[in-house]
Structure formats: C-alpha cells, structure tokens
Design a protein around this motif. Structure first.
Motif, mmCIF file in Angstrom:
data_model
loop_
_atom_site.group_PDB
_atom_site.id
_atom_site.type_symbol
_atom_site.label_atom_id
_atom_site.label_comp_id
_atom_site.label_asym_id
_atom_site.label_seq_id
_atom_site.Cartn_x
_atom_site.Cartn_y
_atom_site.Cartn_z
ATOM 1 N N LEU A 101 0.864 -1.181 0.000
ATOM 2 C CA LEU A 101 0.000 0.000 0.000
ATOM 3 C C LEU A 101 0.898 1.228 0.000
ATOM 4 O O LEU A 101 1.746 1.390 0.878
ATOM 5 C CB LEU A 101 -0.908 0.013 1.229
ATOM 6 N N ILE A 102 0.727 2.081 -1.028
ATOM 7 C CA ILE A 102 1.519 3.314 -1.108
ATOM 8 C C ILE A 102 0.622 4.465 -0.684
ATOM 9 O O ILE A 102 -0.458 4.654 -1.257
ATOM 10 C CB ILE A 102 2.032 3.534 -2.543
ATOM 11 N N LEU A 103 1.046 5.204 0.302
ATOM 12 C CA LEU A 103 0.267 6.346 0.782
ATOM 13 C C LEU A 103 1.033 7.626 0.463
ATOM 14 O O LEU A 103 2.126 7.846 0.984
ATOM 15 C CB LEU A 103 0.040 6.246 2.292
ATOM 16 N N ASP A 104 0.469 8.446 -0.432
ATOM 17 C CA ASP A 104 1.147 9.689 -0.841
ATOM 18 C C ASP A 104 0.608 10.845 -0.017
ATOM 19 O O ASP A 104 -0.538 11.248 -0.212
ATOM 20 C CB ASP A 104 0.919 9.907 -2.340
ATOM 21 N N GLU A 105 1.393 11.364 0.857
ATOM 22 C CA GLU A 105 0.988 12.491 1.709
ATOM 23 C C GLU A 105 -0.390 12.262 2.328
ATOM 24 O O GLU A 105 -1.286 13.100 2.184
ATOM 25 C CB GLU A 105 0.937 13.788 0.882
ATOM 26 N N PRO A 106 -0.575 11.158 3.006
ATOM 27 C CA PRO A 106 -1.936 10.802 3.412
ATOM 28 C C PRO A 106 -2.496 11.684 4.528
ATOM 29 O O PRO A 106 -3.708 11.769 4.685
ATOM 30 C CB PRO A 106 -1.797 9.359 3.895
ATOM 31 N N THR A 107 -1.649 12.336 5.280
ATOM 32 C CA THR A 107 -2.167 13.100 6.422
ATOM 33 C C THR A 107 -2.416 14.559 6.085
ATOM 34 O O THR A 107 -2.910 15.308 6.919
ATOM 35 C CB THR A 107 -1.179 13.046 7.610
ATOM 36 N N SER A 108 -2.099 14.947 4.839
ATOM 37 C CA SER A 108 -2.110 16.381 4.540
ATOM 38 C C SER A 108 -3.481 17.018 4.721
ATOM 39 O O SER A 108 -3.581 18.199 5.030
ATOM 40 C CB SER A 108 -1.592 16.625 3.120
#
Lengths: 517, 365
Positions: free
Chosen positions: A166-173
């Motif tokens: 699972l790739i999370l790109d800037e997930p918390t932004s």
C-alpha cells in the motif's frame, strides 16, 4: 542491520533509473519493501518521490533497472497491472467520485456491474473493512463522508485486487489530528497482517513516528537510509538532525553570487503585515496571525513546503482574498480593505504562480497580455480607444529586454513555452515602478540560466528600493537573494531570521514542523 | 456548459490569423458559415420532398416573397430592426462570457412600458423628443429588469443561463398583469394598451413602410462591434469572457463589469421593443410574446460576433421568416417549418464547430 535476506521482500527495486528531458528524476534507485514494515520516503519537492511512486504503480516505465515482486522479476505495464499484482496507491488527491456511493465507487473500473458482481463486491468490501478494522457503509454517498472515512475507502480501493503493498502519498495532509490517528492505527494493523506500506510525507516527525525504516531522496538519488535498529537505538534528536542533513544537503550549495546587498540602517519601514488571519473551510485557519515588517529595499524570503498557506498569503497581500482579521500597512496606510486595483495603484504588485489560470489570457496576443493590468491607461489607450502601435512597441521592447523566444508580439501567448510565458509575466510586472512586489514561485519551470537572470533582476530592483516578498520552495534561491527569511508551516509564519550561510538545516526543521535542531 | 467564447477555438483562430491574409480569413469564415446553411436547406428539402411538396418550389417561394417582391422585401427590412438590436445586445454579452438568454422577457418588459407611455406622451411632445424618450424608457426598463439575474450572478455566483431563462416566464406574466391591471385601454374589449396613433410613429424611409428603426439597428450592431474590438471597455469584457480569473488578478471590478454586461445587453433588447412598438405595432396586448430573442442567439454565434456577418445572417433569417410564412401557407404546411430549419441550422453549426476543432487538433499533432 536487519537480516533482510531471511525474508523475501514484497517488492525490490534494483538500479531503477528514469530520465526526463533535462532532468534525471530517478537515478540508480535501490529500494526494498519488506512485509510487515512501514517504509517512510522523505525528500524535498522534485526529489523524485512522485516518479518513484509512478514506477511502482505502473504509471511510469523506468528507463533502466529491475523490479522484483516476491522474488520474481516483473514488468509493471499499467496501473491496472500494478493493482493486479497487489500494489495499490492512495494519492494525495481523491480519485473517488463524490456523488456516487461507496460501493459504486469501488465498482467503477471493475468490468461487471451486475447483481452478482455487486454481491461479490459487498463481500470483498466486508473482508477489507475487517482487515482494516474500520466500519464502512457501502451505501453512503462518498461526498457525505468525512475526509478520514473517504481515505479509508481509498485504501479499500487500492487493496481491492490484492493486498501486497500500500503506497500512501501524503496521506495526512488533509486530515484532522483525530483522522491522522485513525490512519496510524489502520496502517499499523495492515503491517501486522504482513503488508508492506510505503509512506510518503513532507513531515519529518510523522515519517519518524510511523516509519519502521526511513529512506531519503534528493535530486533523484537515494542519499541516506535510517534502519529500524537506528530508529530504535538513537535518540530522536540525533535521528532528526541526520535526516535533515540528508534532505537538504550537508552544506550550503546556494552561494550563487547574487547574494543580497547590505540594507542601509536608515531605510524606513514601508510594508507591514500585522496579525493577519484567514479562516479556512476546515477546522484550521489558512493563515494564522501572520506578522512581519519590511524596510524599503528589503527582500523577505518565505520558505515552506507547498500548501502551507503561502499562496493564500500572497493573495491576501494582493487583495485577491479577504482578510478575516489583522492589518496590512503600506506606507502608513491601511490597505487590507482596498481593492486589487487600488493596491496596484499604490504600487503593490503580485506575480502569481498560477500563470495559466490567472496570470494571462491565453487566446490574446503577447502584446495585449503585457498590458493586461493597464487596460485603458495611457499611452496604450487614449480616450479609451486602443492604440495598437504603442502597445506593440512596448511589447517588442519587453520581448527584447527579457529574451522572450517568439516570432513576434502578436502571437497568442498560449502558444509560448512555459518558461517564455513566465518571462512575459515577469516583464509585465517589472516594467512598472513598483513599491512592493510579492513573488510567488517566480522561477517555477524556468531553466537554470533564466532562473539566475530572474533572481538577479529581483535583487537589482530591491537595490533600487523595491520592497520584496519572495515566496519560494527553493531554499537555495532564498539564500541567494533574501535579506531575511521566514517559514510558513500550517498557516503560521515563523519569526523572520537573517539569512546566513548554512541556514538551510534550520529552515528545513521549521518547514517540516520539527522543532529539533 | 462552457463559456460561449470558447478558449481553444479562439486561440486556434487567432493563431491561424497570423499566417493568413485578410482575404483568406474572410473567405474561410464565409465557408464556415455557409456549410451549415446549405446543410439545413438540403435536409429541410428532403423533409419537404417526403411530405410530397416540391422543395425547389418552396425555397423559390421563400425568396420570392421574402426578398424579390416589394411588399415582402419591405416586411423583411421592418422585421430586421428589432432583431439587429437584440443581436447588438448579445454581441456584448456572449464575448463577455455571459449567457443572457432572457432577451424575450427583457423585450416584453421594455415593450409594455413603452406601449403604455407612448400614447400618454404623444399629445405633449412629438417627433424626435418623443422617440428619444421612448427609446430611453425601453432601454432603461429592460436594463433594470436584468438587474435581478445580474445581481444574482455578480454577488452570489448564480448561473445566469437558468435565471435569465426563468425570468422570461415571470416577465411575460408580469407584463400581462400590468396590461390587464393598469395599462389597459378602457375603450376596447380586449385587454391591451392604448394605441399609438399612426401619425405619431417612427418616420418612414424611401416612401416605403420601412421605418428608421432599421437604421438604429444597423448603427447599434456596428457600434457594438467597434466598441468590443477597439476600446478598453470592450477588451475588459472580452478578458472577463476569456479568463475571469485573469480579469480579477488584473484588478478589474468584476461586479461592476457584470452589471454593465447585463444591463447593456438587456437594454438593447428593450430598445428593440421600443423601436418595434413605436415603428410598427403601436400597441401591446396582454399575453403578448413575440419570442424572437432566442432565435437570434444561434445567428450571433454563427456570425462569431462580427458586425458584417451578423447583419447578413439576420437579413437572411428575416427573408426566410417572412418568405417562409407565405411559402408555408402556399405549400399548406405549418409555419413551424421555419423554426424547424433554424433547428437544423443549429445542429449543423455544432457539427461544423466540432469538425473544425478536430481538424485543427490533427493539424497540431
């Protein structure tokens, strides 16, 4: 060192290289994703993270190198292929259709929409919700969900065809602190079930909190790694310091010779921003009590990672966005209630970063675009009638002075290359005699030579007494021409500090919201 | 729906213009305009043939009664006057990205007030002064009526396509109410305003029935064309139409500009009504709805906001409308044939636009 050889890595990248015209986005990248591990990926804008994700998710084909999944060499042909192989990506910007239900969103792109397909999809959704340990109502409309819940649906979508990576790109932004906490739980649960998670972020503290392993990219290369052992054994302060050095480089590489000149001590204060706040749509303000004061001829750099309120600050200064609180003072005059045009008349100019969207009118000629902000003014119009001769002559001069590459000034500006468009826009603003100029990423998309010319021009203007706010994500540019620099982080502006060699590390810490240095 | 001033088409058009001579440009735009017309005629002719009518005879009658015959030609010129004025208003709104589709309501609202005012004023003032007052009244009333969608758009961002269209219905009912309740002529049995005496109507030209409203319309179209292309105000409006964000960034006052676009565009529709009432009708009946405004919309687009083309297309349309009415009667088919042809014209226009876009894209790649 962990004995990685004992476990088969879920994904191995070996010597991955990808070049675009003029830039090597990824150079000889070696990356190993292990099951049960969160791998944090850090780096500045343009360090090559997006390309790397693109290669993993099948959107970009590498020029060289090998990809192994579960020990076998493969080629990932397409995003669909990546999903089939169990590599799913959750992008920064939602791919869900807000007007559809959760289930319909998950069925999009799946070939069958029949009843049987829906039943199987319900079962799969239930299975993944159990894996994530979250509750997802398949019949709710995606647009009605909170952002955190939407992201859970995105994760389900990413894992739909198989759970491997699972790739999370800037997930918390875009998440609230509570939402971010839930995300951490979900990620922890996924790795405990044996998935490999890639976590891409700008925020150093998050990368260290959540990551079992940290890899840092700079200019397309891997410049360092923090192993799980190091993360455990070293002090947080020590690790932070090391990682910051990896991200921004050991020493200042920015002494480009254009360095700002000494300000005279007698220069008076000319531009002041006093506790300016702007409310946002979410719970956090877009601008939170931003204050600074500038002397005549001073250049203030505003550093920060994109999306921390820089654009909003620029728009507030230019008058394109309303201030909820606070004051903007130009030459002892409160201007926060003045219109854009009134501020322009007082000598406040804004060089936008959105050149296509608002900086120009694509179908109009270069000539008309250089007078876009002076429509109706002499000598280009007389008694409101256009004087094409005067406009063309003026445009020809600017094209010549700023080395704009174009057959002639009557060409539609949309036919120019990005760099040449930016030259036209800069020429337009610099042609006036401004008091204060706000630049938002003025060198974006320009080549190195043009960048140097633009920076020199800004510095020259400052020497002639123009007060400048210089917003940039490039620390090297800020160090090169600014007198002082402040950092925007989540809508707050740090206290401006004087620019001196080697300041990058300190700025880097502020940019990533880390207080340690 | 995208803004009428479609960015890509304009960009391509303006880009092309650098490599073309003026003659080539004119001939190309004429061809672009003629193809849909010819297409509409062919399909319309096929339909006539299916209905058992001779298409050549039908089209021949159209030309004969709309253009060649003296009476028909005069009627054509008279019909052109209000159409030209409505077109002048649309030539302001559409390049500025404002879809004023409410000209029918604006026309009727302006017309009702002019019809009520005319017979009252005529005994006191006459000639030039009377017409000036009536023209201004028609213009101003329609402009005020358009302030509703204008304010909704400028302050609340409400889509003017819906609001202007819907306000036409309200305007029609409201004007009927005004006629029945306040303006009706007590000496007649039908609800209508008092009649402006024939002696008090607009002066006629060339010892024909054609009144000077035609001149007013021609001057308006040419003046709008000139203002939109050669003045700072016109450029501002075009910038708003092409890229509203750039207009804001450049410091233009969007609220004022939006109000100006609506009121000018509607004002010309009101002026159209004033011209027609003081020139031909002399009276407004309750439930009056000439519904001409929406028919002008495709013509203005087909002409690409260019004055010469607008005049040519409106003349052609008027010929077809006038000639078509008698040709339909002769061929014993409903008068809707004319509307049917306009519909076909629109479809062919859209097709032409699409083909052009596709070929220029191929050209680029």
């Amino acid at each position: 060192m962990v004995l990685a050889s004992e476990i088969t890595p879920t994904v191995e990248l070996i010597g991955i290289t990808k070049a675009y015209p003029g830039v090597v986005a990824n150079s000889d990248i070696h990356l190993t994703l292990l099951p049960g591990e969160v791998h944090s990926l850090l780096g500045e804008n343009g360090a090559g993270k997006s390309t790397l994700i693109g290669i993993l998710s099948g959107m970009v084909q590498p020029d060289a190198g090998e990809i192994r999944i579960n020990g076998k060499t493969v080629r990932i042909h397409s995003p669909r292929d990546a999903l089939e192989r169990g590599i799913g990506t959750v992008y920064q910007h939602s791919l869900l259709v807000p007007t559809l239900t959760v289930l319909d969103n998950l069925l999009l792109g799946v070939d069958q929409g029949w009843k049987l397909g829906r039943e199987m999809a319900m079962a799969r959704l239930h299975e993944l919700a159990t894996l994530l340990d979250v509750e997802i109502d398949p019949s709710s409309i995606v647009g009605d969900l909170a952002l955190g819940q939407r992201q859970q649906v995105e994760i389900v979508r990413a894992l739909w065809r198989g759970e491997g990576v699972l790739i999370l790109d800037e997930p918390t932004s875009m998440l609230t602190p509570q939402g971010a906490e839930k995300l951490v739980q979900v990620v922890r649960r996924l790795v405990s079930k044996g998935l490999a998670v890639v976590f891409i972020t700008h925020k150093l503290s998050e990368a260290l909190d959540l990551g079992d392993r940290v890899t840092v990219l700079r200019r397309g290369k891997i410049v360092g790694e923090v192993t799980p052992d190091e993360l455990h054994n070293k002090s947080r302060l020590q690790v932070t310091d090391e990682v910051l050095k990896m991200i921004f480089g050991e020493k200042s590489d920015a002494s480009q010779g254009t360095s700002a000149t000494q300000l005279s001590d007698t220069a008076g204060e000319t531009f002041r921003v006093d506790h300016v706040s702007v409310k946002g749509d979410g719970p956090h303000p877009v601008l939170d009590e931003v204050s600074f004061a500038l002397k005549r001829g001073e250049i203030l750099g505003i550093a920060g990672i994109d999306g921390n309120g820089q654009k909003e600050l620029a728009e507030v200064l230019a008058g394109q966005r309303r201030v909820d609180n606070g004051e903007i003072i130009l030459e002892d005059l409160s201007i926060q209630h003045l219109s854009i045009a009134a501020r322009q008349a007082k000598g406040l100019r804004y060089v936008t970063d959105d050149r296509h969207g608002e900086g120009m009118v694509g179908p109009l000629s270069i000539a008309l675009n250089v007078v876009l902000k002076r429509v109706g003014e002499a000598p280009f119009w007389r008694w409101s009638f256009v004087r094409h001769g005067a406009i063309r002559e003026f445009a020809r001069k600017l094209i010549n002075d700023h080395d704009v590459r174009t057959p002639h000034e009557e060409v539609a500006i949309s036919t120019l290359s990005g760099g040449n468009m930016q030259k036209v826009i800069l020429a337009r603003e610099l042609a006036l005699a401004p008091q204060v100029v706000v630049y938002n990423k003025p060198t974006y998309g320009l080549d190195a030579r043009t960048t140097a010319i633009v920076l020199a021009r800004i510095a020259d203007q400052a020497r002639a007494g123009v007060t400048t706010v210089f917003i940039s994500t490039e620390l090297s540019e800020i160090v090169a021409i600014c007198h002082r620099v402040a950092v925007m982080y989540r809508g707050q502006l740090s206290e401006p500090i004087s620019v001196r060699p080697g300041i990058e590390l300190q700025l880097g810490a502020l940019m990533t919201g880390s207080t340690a240095v | 729906m995208s803004a009428p001033h479609d960015g890509t088409t304009v960009a391509l058009a303006e880009h092309k213009s650098q490599t073309e001579s003026r003659l080539e440009r004119v001939s190309r735009s004429m061809t672009n305009a003629l193809i849909p017309v010819v297409g509409a005629f062919i399909i319309g002719g096929l339909l006539l043939a299916v209905l058992g009518r001779n298409p050549f005879a039908f089209y021949g009658n159209v030309i004969d009664h709309g253009l060649i015959g003296s009476l028909g030609r005069q009627e054509t010129l008279i019909r052109m006057a209000p159409l030209l004025l409505i077109a002048a208003g649309l030539m302001i709104a559409f390049p500025a990205g404002i879809w004023n589709l409410g000209t029918d309501g604006q026309y009727v609202m302006g017309g009702v007030i002019v019809a009520a005012l005319g017979p009252e004023l005529a005994p006191h003032v006459s000639g030039f002064v009377l017409f000036t007052i009536l023209f201004i009244a028609g213009f101003v009333v329609a402009a005020i009526w358009s302030l509703i969608p204008a304010i909704l758009k400028a302050w609340y961002g409400i889509n003017e396509i819906i609001s202007t269209l819907m306000l036409t219905f309200i305007g029609l009912r409201f004007s009927a109410f005004l006629v029945k309740e306040y303006f009706y002529d007590r000496e007649t049995t039908v609800p209508q305003t008092r009649v402006l005496a024939v002696a008090d109507r607009l002066p006629r030209m060339f010892s024909s029935r054609v009144h000077i409203g035609l001149i007013v319309g021609l001057v308006a179209v040419i003046a709008v064309h000139f203002v939109m292309r050669n003045t700072a105000f016109g450029l501002r409006l075009r910038i708003v139409g092409m890229n509203p964000k750039a207009a804001i960034h450049a410091g233009m006052n969007m609220k004022v500009l939006t109000l100006a676009i609506f009121t000018l565009s509607a004002g010309f529709a009101g002026l159209a009504a004033a011209v027609n009432i003081s020139g031909v009708d002399g009276v407004v009946r309750a439930e009056w709805n000439p519904a001409v405004g929406l028919l002008v919309v495709p013509l203005v687009f087909l002409a690409r906001f260019h004055a010469a083309s607008v005049i040519v297309f409106i003349a052609a349309f008027a010929v077809f409308k006038v000639g078509g009415e008698s040709a339909s009667r002769k061929a014993d088919i409903p008068n809707f044939m004319v509307l049917f042809m306009v519909g076909l014209l629109l479809i062919f226009m859209a097709l032409g636009e699409y083909m052009q876009l596709r070929s220029s894209r191929k050209h680029q790649s």
